[in-house]
Scaffold this motif. Structure first.
Motif, PDB file in Angstrom:
ATOM      1  N   ASP A  41      34.592  54.071  12.552  1.00  0.00           N
ATOM      2  CA  ASP A  41      33.869  53.127  13.404  1.00  0.00           C
ATOM      3  C   ASP A  41      34.791  52.197  14.195  1.00  0.00           C
ATOM      4  O   ASP A  41      34.364  51.161  14.682  1.00  0.00           O
ATOM      5  N   THR A  42      36.067  52.569  14.355  1.00  0.00           N
ATOM      6  CA  THR A  42      36.980  51.714  15.110  1.00  0.00           C
ATOM      7  C   THR A  42      37.160  52.233  16.529  1.00  0.00           C
ATOM      8  O   THR A  42      36.994  53.405  16.812  1.00  0.00           O
ATOM      9  N   SER A  43      37.530  51.327  17.401  1.00  0.00           N
ATOM     10  CA  SER A  43      37.719  51.689  18.803  1.00  0.00           C
ATOM     11  C   SER A  43      39.196  52.038  19.044  1.00  0.00           C
ATOM     12  O   SER A  43      40.069  51.676  18.242  1.00  0.00           O
ATOM     13  N   PRO A  44      39.483  52.712  20.150  1.00  0.00           N
ATOM     14  CA  PRO A  44      40.865  53.092  20.455  1.00  0.00           C
ATOM     15  C   PRO A  44      41.830  51.909  20.570  1.00  0.00           C
ATOM     16  O   PRO A  44      43.022  52.075  20.353  1.00  0.00           O
ATOM     17  N   ASP A  45      41.326  50.724  20.880  1.00  0.00           N
ATOM     18  CA  ASP A  45      42.256  49.603  21.016  1.00  0.00           C
ATOM     19  C   ASP A  45      42.917  49.230  19.694  1.00  0.00           C
ATOM     20  O   ASP A  45      44.000  48.654  19.691  1.00  0.00           O
ATOM     21  N   LEU A  46      42.312  49.584  18.560  1.00  0.00           N
ATOM     22  CA  LEU A  46      42.971  49.329  17.281  1.00  0.00           C
ATOM     23  C   LEU A  46      44.209  50.219  17.145  1.00  0.00           C
ATOM     24  O   LEU A  46      45.260  49.761  16.697  1.00  0.00           O
ATOM     25  N   LEU A  47      44.114  51.471  17.565  1.00  0.00           N
ATOM     26  CA  LEU A  47      45.281  52.346  17.533  1.00  0.00           C
ATOM     27  C   LEU A  47      46.333  51.857  18.524  1.00  0.00           C
ATOM     28  O   LEU A  47      47.524  51.851  18.220  1.00  0.00           O
ATOM     29  N   GLU A  48      45.905  51.451  19.712  1.00  0.00           N
ATOM     30  CA  GLU A  48      46.853  50.906  20.691  1.00  0.00           C
ATOM     31  C   GLU A  48      47.595  49.710  20.093  1.00  0.00           C
ATOM     32  O   GLU A  48      48.812  49.605  20.188  1.00  0.00           O
ATOM     33  N   TYR A  49      46.876  48.824  19.438  1.00  0.00           N
ATOM     34  CA  TYR A  49      47.505  47.651  18.821  1.00  0.00           C
ATOM     35  C   TYR A  49      48.450  48.071  17.690  1.00  0.00           C
ATOM     36  O   TYR A  49      49.542  47.519  17.544  1.00  0.00           O
ATOM     37  N   THR A  50      48.043  49.069  16.927  1.00  0.00           N
ATOM     38  CA  THR A  50      48.883  49.560  15.839  1.00  0.00           C
ATOM     39  C   THR A  50      50.169  50.163  16.386  1.00  0.00           C
ATOM     40  O   THR A  50      51.255  49.908  15.860  1.00  0.00           O
ATOM     41  N   LEU A  51      50.056  50.959  17.447  1.00  0.00           N
ATOM     42  CA  LEU A  51      51.255  51.517  18.073  1.00  0.00           C
ATOM     43  C   LEU A  51      52.166  50.409  18.585  1.00  0.00           C
ATOM     44  O   LEU A  51      53.393  50.493  18.471  1.00  0.00           O
ATOM     45  N   PHE A  52      51.589  49.363  19.150  1.00  0.00           N
ATOM     46  CA  PHE A  52      52.363  48.255  19.695  1.00  0.00           C
ATOM     47  C   PHE A  52      53.081  47.472  18.597  1.00  0.00           C
ATOM     48  O   PHE A  52      54.237  47.095  18.735  1.00  0.00           O
ATOM     49  N   SER A  53      52.387  47.222  17.502  1.00  0.00           N
ATOM     50  CA  SER A  53      52.904  46.280  16.495  1.00  0.00           C
ATOM     51  C   SER A  53      53.625  46.937  15.322  1.00  0.00           C
ATOM     52  O   SER A  53      54.146  46.238  14.472  1.00  0.00           O
ATOM     53  N   THR A  54      53.669  48.253  15.276  1.00  0.00           N
ATOM     54  CA  THR A  54      54.288  48.955  14.150  1.00  0.00           C
ATOM     55  C   THR A  54      55.396  49.844  14.665  1.00  0.00           C
ATOM     56  O   THR A  54      55.255  50.490  15.686  1.00  0.00           O
ATOM     57  N   SER A  55      56.477  49.883  13.933  1.00  0.00           N
ATOM     58  CA  SER A  55      57.535  50.820  14.325  1.00  0.00           C
ATOM     59  C   SER A  55      57.642  51.901  13.270  1.00  0.00           C
ATOM     60  O   SER A  55      57.251  51.727  12.119  1.00  0.00           O
ATOM     61  N   TRP A  56      58.123  53.046  13.682  1.00  0.00           N
ATOM     62  CA  TRP A  56      58.328  54.146  12.755  1.00  0.00           C
ATOM     63  C   TRP A  56      59.554  54.932  13.201  1.00  0.00           C
ATOM     64  O   TRP A  56      60.049  54.763  14.294  1.00  0.00           O
ATOM     65  N   THR A  57      60.003  55.799  12.324  1.00  0.00           N
ATOM     66  CA  THR A  57      61.147  56.657  12.675  1.00  0.00           C
ATOM     67  C   THR A  57      60.720  58.089  12.547  1.00  0.00           C
ATOM     68  O   THR A  57      59.768  58.417  11.866  1.00  0.00           O
TER      69      THR A  57
END
Length: 195
Positions: free
Chosen positions: A179-195
Motif C-alpha cells: 500500500d505504499t506509493s513510489p515516492d517511498l522508494l524514491e526517498y529510500t534510494l535517496f537516503s540509503t546507500s548500498w554497495t
C-alpha cells in the motif's frame, strides 16, 4: 513523503496552487530542495534571487502545472527543461513532485524527484546489473544513461516507470508494503546507500 518538512512543503504548495500563487510554490520547493546547508555547485541561496528576477517567471510554474494536469509528468518535465538558467531538473522535479500531490496527472506515473544523488544511485544499480548480466561489463552505458545532470524527458519517464515497476515487483514478492506509493522508494534510494 516520509519527513515532516516534506509534508509542510506539500501543504504550502497545495495552498499556493489553489490560490494560483505559482511563484510561491516554486520558492517553497526550491528552498526545501536546497536543504539546511544550501545546494552545492553554485545553486541555492545565491541562485534564487537570479531565478526570481527572470522576466515572465510566473508563467513557467503555471505552464508546468497545467501541462502536468493535462499531459502528464514527462510533458511537464519537457516544458521546464532549459527554461531558466540555474533552475535545472534537480529543482524543477521537486516542483513537479509537490505539484503532483495536488494536481494528479491524467496518465502515466506521478512525478518524482530526480537529482544527482538519485542518478548516482541508479547508476550504481545499473552498473551492478550490467556487470552481472554482461550487457555493460565496464559500466560505461550506465555512466552515460545516469549522468549527474541534464536528463532528457525520456530518461525522466524511464525513471518514473522504473520506480513504479520496482515498487510493484517488490510488493508482489512481499518484500515491500503493497500500500505504499513510489515516492517511498524514491526517498529510500535517496537516503540509503548500498554497495
Amino acid at each position: 513523503m516520509p519527513e515532516s518538512a516534506g509534508r509542510r512543503v506539500a501543504s504550502i504548495v497545495a495552498d499556493a496552487l489553489r490560490r494560483e500563487a505559482y511563484r510561491e510554490a516554486l520558492v517553497a520547493t526550491y528552498v526545501w530542495g536546497t536543504g539546511k546547508r544550501g545546494s552545492r555547485g553554485g545553486s541555492g541561496p545565491a541562485t534564487l534571487p537570479k531565478i526570481l528576477d527572470v522576466e515572465d517567471l510566473d508563467t513557467m510554474p503555471a505552464d508546468a502545472v497545467t501541462t502536468l494536469r493535462k499531459q502528464g509528468a514527462e510533458a511537464a518535465y519537457a516544458g521546464l527543461q532549459g527554461r531558466i538558467y540555474g533552475f535545472g531538473p534537480s529543482f524543477y522535479t521537486k516542483l513537479l513532485y509537490f505539484a503532483g500531490k495536488t494536481v494528479p496527472s491524467p496518465s502515466g506515473p506521478q512525478p518524482l524527484i530526480l537529482d544527482r544523488v538519485l542518478a548516482r544511485r541508479l547508476r550504481s544499480l545499473a552498473q551492478a546489473v550490467g556487470r552481472e548480466t554482461g550487457h555493460d561489463p565496464d559500466g560505461s552505458i550506465a555512466r552515460w544513461v545516469w549522468r549527474d545532470r541534464n536528463w532528457s524527458p525520456h530518461r525522466y519517464a524511464v525513471y518514473l516507470s522504473f520506480v513504479q515497476a520496482a515498487v510493484g515487483q517488490a510488493a508482489a514478492t512481499g518484500t515491500w508494503p503493497s500500500d505504499t506509493s513510489p515516492d517511498l522508494l524514491e526517498y529510500t534510494l535517496f537516503s540509503t546507500s548500498w554497495t
